[in-house]
Scaffold this motif. Structure first.
Motif, PDB file in Angstrom:
ATOM      1  N   SER A 199      -4.536   4.356  -9.315  1.00 31.64           N
ATOM      2  CA  SER A 199      -4.669   5.835  -9.411  1.00 31.64           C
ATOM      3  C   SER A 199      -3.832   6.535  -8.383  1.00 31.64           C
ATOM      4  N   VAL A 200      -3.761   6.007  -7.337  1.00 32.64           N
ATOM      5  CA  VAL A 200      -2.996   6.413  -6.222  1.00 32.64           C
ATOM      6  C   VAL A 200      -1.511   6.086  -6.324  1.00 32.64           C
ATOM      7  N   ASP A 201      -0.901   5.017  -6.960  1.00 32.37           N
ATOM      8  CA  ASP A 201       0.170   4.762  -7.297  1.00 32.37           C
ATOM      9  C   ASP A 201       0.778   5.451  -8.653  1.00 32.37           C
ATOM     10  N   ARG A 202      -0.035   5.871  -9.442  1.00 35.76           N
ATOM     11  CA  ARG A 202       0.605   6.686 -10.577  1.00 35.76           C
ATOM     12  C   ARG A 202       0.447   8.229 -10.102  1.00 35.76           C
ATOM     13  N   TYR A 203      -0.466   8.651  -9.088  1.00 37.40           N
ATOM     14  CA  TYR A 203      -0.100   9.928  -8.477  1.00 37.40           C
ATOM     15  C   TYR A 203       1.057  10.116  -7.684  1.00 37.40           C
ATOM     16  N   VAL A 204       1.467   9.083  -7.122  1.00 36.32           N
ATOM     17  CA  VAL A 204       2.739   9.311  -6.144  1.00 36.32           C
ATOM     18  C   VAL A 204       3.911   9.262  -7.163  1.00 36.32           C
ATOM     19  N   ALA A 205       3.755   8.336  -8.183  1.00 31.68           N
ATOM     20  CA  ALA A 205       4.868   8.175  -9.161  1.00 31.68           C
ATOM     21  C   ALA A 205       5.308   9.409  -9.772  1.00 31.68           C
ATOM     22  N   ILE A 206       4.056  10.216 -10.148  1.00 32.55           N
ATOM     23  CA  ILE A 206       4.255  11.455 -11.255  1.00 32.55           C
ATOM     24  C   ILE A 206       4.459  12.638 -10.305  1.00 32.55           C
ATOM     25  N   PRO A 263       5.713  -3.125  -7.562  1.00 32.63           N
ATOM     26  CA  PRO A 263       4.677  -2.641  -7.015  1.00 32.63           C
ATOM     27  C   PRO A 263       3.430  -2.449  -7.825  1.00 32.63           C
ATOM     28  N   THR A 264       3.683  -1.573  -8.949  1.00 31.39           N
ATOM     29  CA  THR A 264       2.704  -1.463  -9.931  1.00 31.39           C
ATOM     30  C   THR A 264       1.963  -2.519 -10.308  1.00 31.39           C
ATOM     31  N   ASN A 265       2.955  -3.499 -10.854  1.00 30.25           N
ATOM     32  CA  ASN A 265       2.398  -4.634 -11.502  1.00 30.25           C
ATOM     33  C   ASN A 265       1.528  -5.667 -10.502  1.00 30.25           C
ATOM     34  N   ILE A 266       1.943  -5.487  -9.212  1.00 31.69           N
ATOM     35  CA  ILE A 266       1.283  -6.303  -8.320  1.00 31.69           C
ATOM     36  C   ILE A 266      -0.235  -5.809  -8.208  1.00 31.69           C
ATOM     37  N   ILE A 267      -0.600  -4.773  -8.351  1.00 33.82           N
ATOM     38  CA  ILE A 267      -1.862  -4.378  -8.357  1.00 33.82           C
ATOM     39  C   ILE A 267      -2.436  -4.638  -9.657  1.00 33.82           C
ATOM     40  N   LEU A 268      -1.768  -4.382 -10.573  1.00 29.51           N
ATOM     41  CA  LEU A 268      -2.327  -5.111 -12.081  1.00 29.51           C
ATOM     42  C   LEU A 268      -2.567  -6.533 -11.895  1.00 29.51           C
ATOM     43  N   HIS A 279       4.807  12.932  -6.852  1.00 31.96           N
ATOM     44  CA  HIS A 279       6.220  12.816  -5.919  1.00 31.96           C
ATOM     45  C   HIS A 279       7.057  11.771  -6.114  1.00 31.96           C
ATOM     46  N   PRO A 280       7.802  11.961  -7.269  1.00 35.72           N
ATOM     47  CA  PRO A 280       8.617  10.737  -7.777  1.00 35.72           C
ATOM     48  C   PRO A 280       9.893  10.338  -6.707  1.00 35.72           C
ATOM     49  N   LEU A 281      10.414  11.536  -5.701  1.00 35.78           N
ATOM     50  CA  LEU A 281      11.298  11.183  -5.116  1.00 35.78           C
ATOM     51  C   LEU A 281      11.140  10.425  -4.115  1.00 35.78           C
ATOM     52  N   HIS A 282       9.920  10.422  -3.627  1.00 34.15           N
ATOM     53  CA  HIS A 282       9.192   9.924  -2.400  1.00 34.15           C
ATOM     54  C   HIS A 282       8.636   8.390  -2.881  1.00 34.15           C
ATOM     55  N   TYR A 283       8.553   8.327  -4.079  1.00 33.98           N
ATOM     56  CA  TYR A 283       7.968   6.975  -4.837  1.00 33.98           C
ATOM     57  C   TYR A 283       8.528   5.525  -4.054  1.00 33.98           C
ATOM     58  N   PRO A 284       9.831   5.371  -4.128  1.00 35.43           N
ATOM     59  CA  PRO A 284      10.476   4.157  -3.799  1.00 35.43           C
ATOM     60  C   PRO A 284      10.257   4.069  -2.192  1.00 35.43           C
ATOM     61  N   ARG A 291       7.686   5.206  -0.297  1.00 35.86           N
ATOM     62  CA  ARG A 291       6.125   5.449  -0.059  1.00 35.86           C
ATOM     63  C   ARG A 291       5.548   4.110  -0.544  1.00 35.86           C
ATOM     64  N   ILE A 292       5.839   3.665  -1.810  1.00 35.95           N
ATOM     65  CA  ILE A 292       5.223   2.603  -2.349  1.00 35.95           C
ATOM     66  C   ILE A 292       5.919   1.396  -2.627  1.00 35.95           C
ATOM     67  N   THR A 293       6.158   0.609  -1.663  1.00 37.23           N
ATOM     68  CA  THR A 293       6.906  -0.504  -1.476  1.00 37.23           C
ATOM     69  C   THR A 293       6.091  -1.843  -1.742  1.00 37.23           C
ATOM     70  N   ALA A 294       7.014  -2.968  -2.139  1.00 33.17           N
ATOM     71  CA  ALA A 294       6.124  -4.090  -2.490  1.00 33.17           C
ATOM     72  C   ALA A 294       5.377  -4.745  -1.304  1.00 33.17           C
ATOM     73  N   VAL A 295       5.828  -4.538  -0.073  1.00 30.30           N
ATOM     74  CA  VAL A 295       5.014  -4.994   1.316  1.00 30.30           C
ATOM     75  C   VAL A 295       3.863  -4.165   1.411  1.00 30.30           C
ATOM     76  N   ARG A 296       3.984  -2.899   1.144  1.00 29.95           N
ATOM     77  CA  ARG A 296       2.684  -1.976   1.369  1.00 29.95           C
ATOM     78  C   ARG A 296       1.570  -2.457   0.167  1.00 29.95           C
ATOM     79  N   VAL A 297       1.960  -2.276  -0.851  1.00 34.94           N
ATOM     80  CA  VAL A 297       0.915  -2.633  -2.048  1.00 34.94           C
ATOM     81  C   VAL A 297       0.466  -4.010  -1.646  1.00 34.94           C
TER      82      VAL A 297
END
Length: 332
Positions: free
Chosen positions: A126-133, A66-71, A135-140, A142-148
């Motif tokens: 910014s949002v991706d890294r915010y959730v990852a750091i 998901p992060t690399n899709i934004i990149l 709220h790490p337990l909810h990251y998988p 909340r941040i999915t490839a389809v949503r991104v």
């Protein structure tokens, strides 16, 4: 009349239409050198770096996160800046504009949409890294490839529609020409003060606020985590290297976040500050160049220091990506 023009040695873009023709740009050698050399180099570097990011993320399956899709989306927008906007900006400032007012409007539409998409992608990162750091337990979940992918699509769609509003005054001028606006052979942006204020709020103040707030929150959490890890290491082992490693991790988090925010503000603040005083900031080529230079720095900041990117570049330059099954290469 002809003798008068010859005595002043004035060259016009359309000599047969002296009353409505613009003068050919006569640049000082410093401005000509900057536009022809420096901006050309920036354009080439921007295209090459972002193309490497596009090939890396697109080709290697392991990098389809998901992060690399934004990149990847950020790299595409920055790639278009180097491929289209910078060369057209050089042409607009160094020679007469013979492409017509319609192409001029299209150019300014792209000049609005593409950099704005880059801003939108930075907000998504910014949002991706915010959730990852934070709220790490909810990251998988909340941040999915389809949503991104959906967010990236909406980002491009939103700024595509918004850019029409940004150049609405240019479109009105095409439908109802105003003889007091410009001359033939020149591509000048036209927009009202209200449009400029709305643009300042929506594409600078709000994004900057969101990015700074998110990254400050990320920074605080990263420092707390680094200190917690250092305490844990000290509790388990009193060896000095562990403490040093934790301190380095803390400093690295602070340095990286500081560079991200500082670079964004440094490239965009001057242009928008000038917009407050002088609406037609397109006349200042230095500010325009700095505005576009952010697209050259983005791949350096976000990907160049990642081990997977350095490995991918090596495989690309050595043409190993042409081998069968190279897309499944272990990159992490």
């Amino acid at each position: 009349m002809d003798l008068c023009f010859q005595s002043y040695n004035v060259d016009f873009c359309f000599p047969q239409l002296l009353n409505i023709s613009c003068r050919k740009p006569k640049l000082h050698w410093t401005k000509a050198f900057f536009l022809d050399t420096v901006l050309s180099i920036i354009s080439i570097v921007t295209v090459v770096l972002n193309l490497l990011v596009i090939i890396s993320v697109s080709h290697f399956r392991q990098l389809h996160s998901p992060t690399n899709i934004i990149l990847l989306s950020l790299a595409v927008s920055d790639f278009l800046v180097g491929l289209l906007l910078l060369p057209l900006e050089i042409h607009r400032n160094t020679s007469c504009w013979f492409l017509g007012e319609t192409i001029c409007a299209v150019y300014y539409y792209l000049a609005c949409q593409i950099p704005f998409v880059s801003i939108g992608n930075i907000i998504l990162i910014s949002v991706d890294r915010y959730v990852a750091i934070c709220h790490p337990l909810h990251y998988p979940t909340r941040i999915t490839a389809v949503r991104v992918k959906l967010c990236v699509f909406l980002c491009w769609l939103w700024y595509g529609l918004y850019s029409i509003f940004y150049i609405k005054d240019q479109i009105i001028h095409l439908i109802e020409p105003d003889n007091n606006v410009s001359c033939l052979g020149q591509c000048s942006i036209i927009f009202s003060y209200v449009t400029g204020v709305v643009d300042l709020i929506l594409t600078f103040i709000l994004p900057v606020t969101a990015i700074v707030v998110l990254y400050m929150r990320v920074f605080v959490v990263a420092v707390i985590q680094a200190r917690s890890m250092r305490s844990h290491v000290t509790f388990v082992s009193v060896q000095h290297p562990g403490k040093v490693k934790a301190k380095r991790s803390e400093l690295k988090a602070a340095r990286t976040l500081g560079v991200l925010v500082f670079t964004y503000l440094s490239c965009f603040c001057p242009a928008y500050c000038f917009l407050l005083v002088e609406i037609d900031f397109s006349s200042s080529y230095l500010l325009v160049a700095l505005f576009y230079f952010n697209s050259c720095l983005n791949p350096v900041i976000y990907t160049l220091f990642y081990p997977w990117f350095r490995k991918a570049v090596k495989l690309i330059l050595t043409l190993q990506i042409l081998k069968p099954d190279s897309c499944v290469t272990n990159m992490l």
